[in-house]
Motif scaffolding. Structure first.
Motif, PDB file in Angstrom:
ATOM      1  N   PHE A   1       0.843  -1.197   0.000  1.00 33.53           N
ATOM      2  CA  PHE A   1       0.000   0.000   0.000  1.00 33.53           C
ATOM      3  C   PHE A   1       0.873   1.240   0.000  1.00 33.53           C
ATOM      4  O   PHE A   1       1.941   1.257   0.590  1.00 33.53           O
ATOM      5  N   SER A   2       0.376   2.292  -0.676  1.00 33.85           N
ATOM      6  CA  SER A   2       1.195   3.488  -0.865  1.00 33.85           C
ATOM      7  C   SER A   2       0.671   4.706  -0.113  1.00 33.85           C
ATOM      8  O   SER A   2       1.133   5.817  -0.329  1.00 33.85           O
TER       9      SER A   2
ATOM     10  N   LEU B   1       7.611  -2.476   7.875  1.00 33.69           N
ATOM     11  CA  LEU B   1       7.030  -1.185   8.278  1.00 33.69           C
ATOM     12  C   LEU B   1       8.163  -0.381   8.907  1.00 33.69           C
ATOM     13  O   LEU B   1       8.250  -0.239  10.121  1.00 33.69           O
ATOM     14  N   THR B   2       9.045   0.129   8.050  1.00 35.51           N
ATOM     15  CA  THR B   2      10.243   0.766   8.588  1.00 35.51           C
ATOM     16  C   THR B   2      10.537   2.119   7.964  1.00 35.51           C
ATOM     17  O   THR B   2      11.578   2.699   8.211  1.00 35.51           O
ATOM     18  N   VAL B   3       9.596   2.651   7.170  1.00 36.26           N
ATOM     19  CA  VAL B   3       9.916   3.884   6.459  1.00 36.26           C
ATOM     20  C   VAL B   3      10.142   5.049   7.426  1.00 36.26           C
ATOM     21  O   VAL B   3      10.815   6.014   7.106  1.00 36.26           O
ATOM     22  N   ASN B   4       9.561   4.952   8.609  1.00 37.68           N
ATOM     23  CA  ASN B   4       9.885   5.936   9.642  1.00 37.68           C
ATOM     24  C   ASN B   4       9.857   5.253  11.001  1.00 37.68           C
ATOM     25  O   ASN B   4       9.729   4.033  11.088  1.00 37.68           O
ATOM     26  N   LYS B   5       9.920   6.055  12.048  1.00 34.24           N
ATOM     27  CA  LYS B   5      10.184   5.475  13.365  1.00 34.24           C
ATOM     28  C   LYS B   5       8.951   5.101  14.162  1.00 34.24           C
ATOM     29  O   LYS B   5       9.042   4.690  15.309  1.00 34.24           O
TER      30      LYS B   5
ATOM     31  N   ILE C   1      -7.081 -13.165   6.681  1.00 35.08           N
ATOM     32  CA  ILE C   1      -6.676 -14.567   6.759  1.00 35.08           C
ATOM     33  C   ILE C   1      -5.711 -14.905   5.627  1.00 35.08           C
ATOM     34  O   ILE C   1      -5.978 -14.581   4.460  1.00 35.08           O
ATOM     35  N   HIS C   2      -4.613 -15.526   5.976  1.00 30.54           N
ATOM     36  CA  HIS C   2      -3.707 -16.129   4.983  1.00 30.54           C
ATOM     37  C   HIS C   2      -3.250 -15.115   3.929  1.00 30.54           C
ATOM     38  O   HIS C   2      -3.511 -15.256   2.745  1.00 30.54           O
ATOM     39  N   LEU C   3      -2.561 -14.117   4.372  1.00 32.45           N
ATOM     40  CA  LEU C   3      -2.007 -13.150   3.429  1.00 32.45           C
ATOM     41  C   LEU C   3      -0.812 -12.430   4.037  1.00 32.45           C
ATOM     42  O   LEU C   3      -0.541 -12.563   5.236  1.00 32.45           O
ATOM     43  N   VAL C   4      -0.117 -11.704   3.174  1.00 30.85           N
ATOM     44  CA  VAL C   4       1.045 -10.928   3.600  1.00 30.85           C
ATOM     45  C   VAL C   4       0.733  -9.450   3.409  1.00 30.85           C
ATOM     46  O   VAL C   4       0.163  -9.057   2.381  1.00 30.85           O
ATOM     47  N   ILE C   5       1.082  -8.658   4.393  1.00 29.36           N
ATOM     48  CA  ILE C   5       0.980  -7.204   4.246  1.00 29.36           C
ATOM     49  C   ILE C   5       2.395  -6.652   4.321  1.00 29.36           C
ATOM     50  O   ILE C   5       3.102  -6.886   5.304  1.00 29.36           O
ATOM     51  N   ASP C   6       2.780  -5.937   3.280  1.00 29.62           N
ATOM     52  CA  ASP C   6       4.142  -5.432   3.181  1.00 29.62           C
ATOM     53  C   ASP C   6       4.098  -3.909   3.120  1.00 29.62           C
ATOM     54  O   ASP C   6       3.409  -3.339   2.278  1.00 29.62           O
ATOM     55  N   GLY C   7       4.833  -3.256   4.003  1.00 30.39           N
ATOM     56  CA  GLY C   7       4.761  -1.795   4.101  1.00 30.39           C
ATOM     57  C   GLY C   7       5.788  -1.064   3.272  1.00 30.39           C
ATOM     58  O   GLY C   7       5.943   0.149   3.421  1.00 30.39           O
ATOM     59  N   SER C   8       6.464  -1.761   2.373  1.00 34.59           N
ATOM     60  CA  SER C   8       7.626  -1.108   1.754  1.00 34.59           C
ATOM     61  C   SER C   8       7.261   0.002   0.773  1.00 34.59           C
ATOM     62  O   SER C   8       8.114   0.803   0.414  1.00 34.59           O
ATOM     63  N   LEU C   9       6.031   0.097   0.332  1.00 34.77           N
ATOM     64  CA  LEU C   9       5.644   1.224  -0.543  1.00 34.77           C
ATOM     65  C   LEU C   9       5.057   2.411   0.230  1.00 34.77           C
ATOM     66  O   LEU C   9       4.739   3.437  -0.362  1.00 34.77           O
ATOM     67  N   ALA C  10       4.865   2.263   1.503  1.00 37.27           N
ATOM     68  CA  ALA C  10       4.196   3.327   2.271  1.00 37.27           C
ATOM     69  C   ALA C  10       5.082   4.558   2.357  1.00 37.27           C
ATOM     70  O   ALA C  10       6.307   4.444   2.388  1.00 37.27           O
TER      71      ALA C  10
END
Ligand SMILES: [Ca+2]
Ligand SMILES: [Ca+2]
Lengths: 732, 732
Positions: free
Chosen positions: B498-499, B556-560, B515-524
């Motif tokens: 998600f952006s 989820l690391t784009v900020n602190k 259920i049964h999925l991956v959430i990746d924060g690298s585009l946020a």
């Protein structure tokens, strides 16, 4: 070919089929929730154009946005209003990260208040990607949520050395955000600041763009800022990151407003010439001119040292501060070097330090400068004193009458851009007036039940509601969504009693002025969190003004936490002012502006002024102001407390602050001429920045001495204390 | 005479002109913002009636309310829905404090969800004043805001010894409020508790009335509670203040639900007889039966001692606790006296203490009681053990098969009131089912951009959205206002990127199952306060459910301060459940439910369950739960953390709690079977009540020992610690 389309479906078909040179006209009217994507390939001679049937006739509302992808595209004549973008930007010069716009233009377009309802949810109104795009003659006004108004992004190679032009736009009022993220224009980010942007920003007007400390944040190299007019705008143009930028022939007119600044210089090879500044009141980072100290071998996100700056031929008149080596501290130890400061004409607005030096200035060559007035740091003795009478020339700017010193200062041929030359001529530019009593209408209310509620309901913004003497009972909370003055008539103040937990709920658009009346809480129910005035739980986007004049508030004792005014999360008051008022027998806090507890640098009030008022038997503090975190992008809060009487204040067991006044993270606090007896102590906690706290000429009786704390700064609390007494003895 | 009116204006004229015996019919349809005042004088034989043209055909919406003033008035057939009262009550048996209603009746009326949007703004739905009024056959369901559902007020002499009847009403589901003020019925207040109310409450159904610890709070004398049915309702009937009340032939069916209670006895001359209780799980104040200790010479707002209570002929079966001397402490030192406890039949649901005594029981005469099972405090040895097979009689209740012990327990002729006998037959009573997967519909989404956003937009409550394997990119925040399951298909979990700063914003009505999925924060984007899931800033009235099952969240690391789930102020989750999930590389907090910082006893989550999951490289705590203040009206929060693995959790410099798990004011915490390494310590702070914290069978490696603190209680922290290890050694 020219086609007129009447629906998103028709538009999609038309843009799909469009050929270079074609024009698609959007039919006049409201286009709600319109996800407008302008995608295609025009040519230099035959662009592909999407325009309003009539300029300004097409209004995009609801959840709408505009994206451009391709080349030689032109969009013109649209209005964004009554809604907000569901995306990260209202207008983007890209469709997605793969499909950018080149050689394209958005012009004659208005974005007015098209802000996300959550003031702390971030977006850009305009994000420019790609190369050689132009954004001109647009009108952007009233961004209330977080995020840069217009951002030039350099996050891919396709967007660098871009040659964009941003010109003839009207950047209209942007209210104080009360947080970082209120810049009007940003070019680049620290992450890409080693790249040149080569963007030209010229002939724009920045009118009351008060979002935060940076009006423009230049975070890349090779940009040109030319011929722009900054009108009554808090903050400054900051060359934050990146080298080799040119700032010339801009005009800054502060009109004596707080925190108005000019140019802040950081990094290498910056040229600042032929600019004109007048009436600026900013100091520190927001000085009319701030030449900063740098960090030796600075990482890109800190402060690169100033080297080879050329600062010449500027007029800086009637302004508060010009600083060299600004920000000097243990980390920022590198003074400016190889720098020229020449032929500048300067005059001060006050008696404080005008020309100041916080570090070594031997790396700066001073030549041909003239300072007409103001205090000059001895280290800057090379700057010549002069005397000259100034007169206003036809262009409206001040120049020496004496041609002998005409070599210093801004050129005679500056031509401040006119408001009529920027934006569009079919959309009005907003005036700057008080919201109160602006309609000229008044109604008078007789004593009784709920007449006041009904009167507020039908009132128009700027109306005055006059209360006849007697008892006015309010059984429904008044929902206030406009600027209203409620004023008592006759020599005896009318009395308002209310039977709900709150008398007034401030909603979007609400501004409140109370004059010459009594508010009595004795009919209020026992409900945790009672407050005479509080904010709604719905989003409030606009900053509020709340004023008490000759108001008595009494008998708020039905439970242990009855406040007078409480601002909740994500609400912000530009000013809360209390004068000639009296508060007695109140269990809670008088002014509670302490809801932003997340320490993100957000807060609830810009100015809190309390003067010539009395407080007796108050359980909580008279003000609880909280601004947490370490962010330095805001000016406030500023609190003034003068000539008040406090007696038995802050001593309730339920007062968690254990203070009669509790300020946390306030930037400017003036506590002057107050008489405090049998009360809890004043407590002032400093966090970031350079807080200015003065506690002067107060008398304390039977009250502990004020408590000061520094949370970050190492050293004794930075407080000016003088002229105070404790139990009749001078307080050291 | 009978007149049909079609507008508020017509109604006002009609009621003005009405004579005894007249009926005013409101025309069927929606009456918006209707301030209905029924004012007049009927007679016993000829009342003045205001009724719906068709029962249920008149719907009052918006800001509507009903007030009655005068005598012999009847109102019937109305529905209040889609709105809320602008006043302190929806239905008031008075016009104002001067004009009360007598001998009047409101019947066949529905109030459904007519709640103030601010869950912490208080009102009554029904406030009964005056004398000899009847409130019967009404349906009240879904109060989400603070304040008693139905209050009998005794605040003037005209309202005491009132003889009101409250009968045959359906008190439908009331969700957990998460604060004091969630009572369904209250008669009187401590302030007027020395007066008799003489109100009869009979044959009502209380169905899932879960607002807070008191379902009924009797705060006056001389009331009768008879023949009511309490179904799956948390809390109990409390004789809180006032003497000489009668509680008989009521039926409490807990169905094994947490915190279901029966009757709590305080004060003098109370009679509790012939009641039936089954399947109750409450303990302490919420026991099936709690006979409290009192304060010697108690002030009216504390605890008057139990004297001359007659507790006879009750069946208390399959229940968790019967307590004598409940609440005994230094202040509450007076044990029950002159009290009879006779012919009660009892059986336990578990192996914990069933019959318990916290103080001297010599003032209680025990006679003819039979306890069939459960642990009995030795002090209660006079209660005879018995054995009996129970069988369900035709009335649906359990009785001994053996007539020999039939003298103990509730009478055979109890007849539980049927749901069809209460409320109205034209308005459905709500079912009790999970919101998830309730529609039976599912749609499948292919990988791509924003397909998920579109699918959620058009989905119906209870739908399942299935994601095919691959990358699902979300560029707009999903606004969730219904119950939705999002489930990955195939063996490889699909990945959501998600952006925007949030992937999902929970709004009113939103329940979420992942259920049964991956959430990746690298585009946020880098935006302070990012959270994968967060609540809207608009009011959320309904409690939410949020479940993660086999979900991976990462990057989820784009900020602190990037959280996974953040509940904001004035939002409440009934349950947050995480199982078989994995979280890695996250800078913020996994579950942040800590927004009610005002210490009013409010909080954000009832149950938080985290099981069989892993957490690696998490900057903040895995859960931050905050419930401040000293109020004791709520059961939660309850937190269970079992069989999880934590590795490098909570050690970010920006983690203000400096903990890997931070619980403040949690009532029940079970930390069991977890493996914690290289992490910050667990921190558990106890405030009020009798917190039950157990930390059992965990292993800690390279991690400080857990930190416990008691804020109010004097003594060592009340924590069960056993079976834990530290760096491989048993932890004492
Ligand atoms: Ca900034
Ligand atoms: Ca309660």
């Amino acid at each position: 070919e020219q086609v007129l389309v009447r629906s998103p479906g028709e538009y999609d078909a038309a843009i799909e089929a469009a050929q270079p040179g074609d024009t698609i006209l959007l039919a006049d009217g409201e286009w709600r929730d319109f996800d407008l994507v302008v995608r295609g390939e025009g040519t230099g001679r035959a662009p592909l154009t999407v325009a309003a049937q009539t300029p300004g006739g097409v209004v995009l509302t609801g959840q709408s946005s505009l994206r451009l992808g391709g080349s030689h595209l032109v969009v013109s004549g649209l209005v964004f209003r009554n809604g907000y973008s569901p995306r990260g930007d209202v207008i983007a010069f890209r469709v997605d990260s793969e499909e950018l716009a080149f050689d394209s233009r958005v012009t004659q377009t208005v974005i007015d208040g098209f802000s996300k309802p959550d003031r702390y949810e971030s977006d850009y109104w305009v994000a420019i990607y790609g190369k050689r795009n132009r954004f001109d003659h647009n009108h952007l006004e009233g961004k209330t949520n977080k995020g840069v108004t217009l951002a030039v992004r350099l996050d891919s190679e396709d967007s660098r050395e871009n040659g964009h032009r941003i010109d003839h736009n009207y950047f209209g009022p942007r209210q104080s955000l009360g947080s970082n993220g209120g810049e009007t224009l940003r070019i680049g980010t620290s992450h890409y600041s080693m790249f040149d942007s080569k963007t030209v920003v010229e002939n724009n007007v920045f009118d009351r763009t008060d979002g935060e400390v940076e009006i423009i944040s230049s975070k890349s190299g090779g940009n040109t800022f030319r011929g722009n007019l900054f009108l009554r705008s808090r903050g400054n143009l900051t060359l934050r990151h990146g080298d080799g930028n040119l700032v010339e022939r801009n005009i800054f007119l502060g009109h004596g407003k707080d925190y108005t600044g000019g140019i802040r210089v950081i990094n290498r090879d910056q040229t600042v010439r032929d600019n004109y500044m007048e009436g600026l009141r900013g100091t520190g980072f927001s000085s009319a001119l701030a030449v900063m100290n740098g960090v030796p071998n600075s990482p890109p996100n800190r402060y690169v040292e100033v080297e080879n700056a050329q600062i010449t031929g500027n007029s800086i008149l009637d302004s508060a501060r010009i600083g060299f080596g600004v920000g000097a501290d243990e980390e920022r130890s590198a003074a400016p070097s190889k720098t020229v400061f020449a032929r500048n004409l300067m005059s001060a607005s006050g008696s404080d330090a005008f020309l100041s030096a916080a570090s070594d200035v031997s790396g700066i060559a001073f030549d041909g400068n003239v300072v007409l007035s103001g205090t000059v740091d001895p280290a800057l003795a090379k700057i010549a004193r002069g005397a000259a009478e100034l007169e206003r020339a036809k262009n409206g700017l001040l120049y020496p009458r004496d041609p002998a010193i005409d070599a210093a200062g801004a050129p005679r041929d500056l031509a401040p851009i006119g408001l009529e030359e920027v934006g569009v001529d079919w959309y009005p530019k907003p005036k700057d007036t008080s919201p109160f009593e602006s309609s000229g209408r008044r109604v008078t209310i007789a004593p009784g039940v709920d007449a006041l509620v009904a009167a507020v309901e039908v009132a128009q913004p700027g109306d005055v509601i006059e209360l006849a003497p007697g008892r006015h009972v309010v059984e429904r909370t008044i929902a206030l969504d406009k600027a209203i003055t409620i004023r008592g008539t006759g020599p005896d103040k009318p009395v308002i009693l209310f039977s709900r937990p709150s008398l007034i709920e401030l909603r979007e658009g609400g501004d409140l002025q109370l004059i010459h009346l009594v508010i009595d809480g004795s009919l209020a129910p026992d409900s945790v969190g009672n407050s005479v005035i509080r904010t709604t739980i719905y989003p409030v986007q606009s900053n509020m003004q709340i004023e008490f004049e000759r108001v008595e508030v009494r008998n708020l004792t039905v439970n242990k936490s009855f406040n007078v005014l409480t601002l909740g999360k994500s609400t912000f008051a530009d000013r809360i002012a209390i004068r000639d008022s009296a508060f007695s027998d109140i269990s809670g806090t008088i002014i509670s502006v302490a809801s932003e507890t997340e320490d993100y640098g957000q807060y609830n009030v810009e100015y809190l002024d309390v003067a010539d008022s009395s407080f007796e038997n108050i359980g909580g503090p008279i003000a609880d102001v909280y601004r947490g975190g370490r962010d330095e992008s805001t000016f406030g809060p500023a609190v003034t407390l003068s000539n008040n009487t406090l007696r038995t204040v802050g001593r309730a067991a339920t007062n968690g602050s254990e203070a009669a006044l509790h300020l946390h993270g306030v930037q400017i606090a003036r506590i002057e001429g107050n008489t405090v007896s049998q009360s809890a102590p004043l407590k002032i906690v400093h966090t970031v920045g350079t807080p200015a706290t003065s506690v002067v000429d107060n008398s304390f009786d039977n009250t502990p001495v004020p408590v000061f704390e520094e949370l970050i700064y190492q050293g004794a609390p930075r407080v000016e204390m003088s002229g105070n007494s404790l139990d009749g003895e001078p307080l050291q």
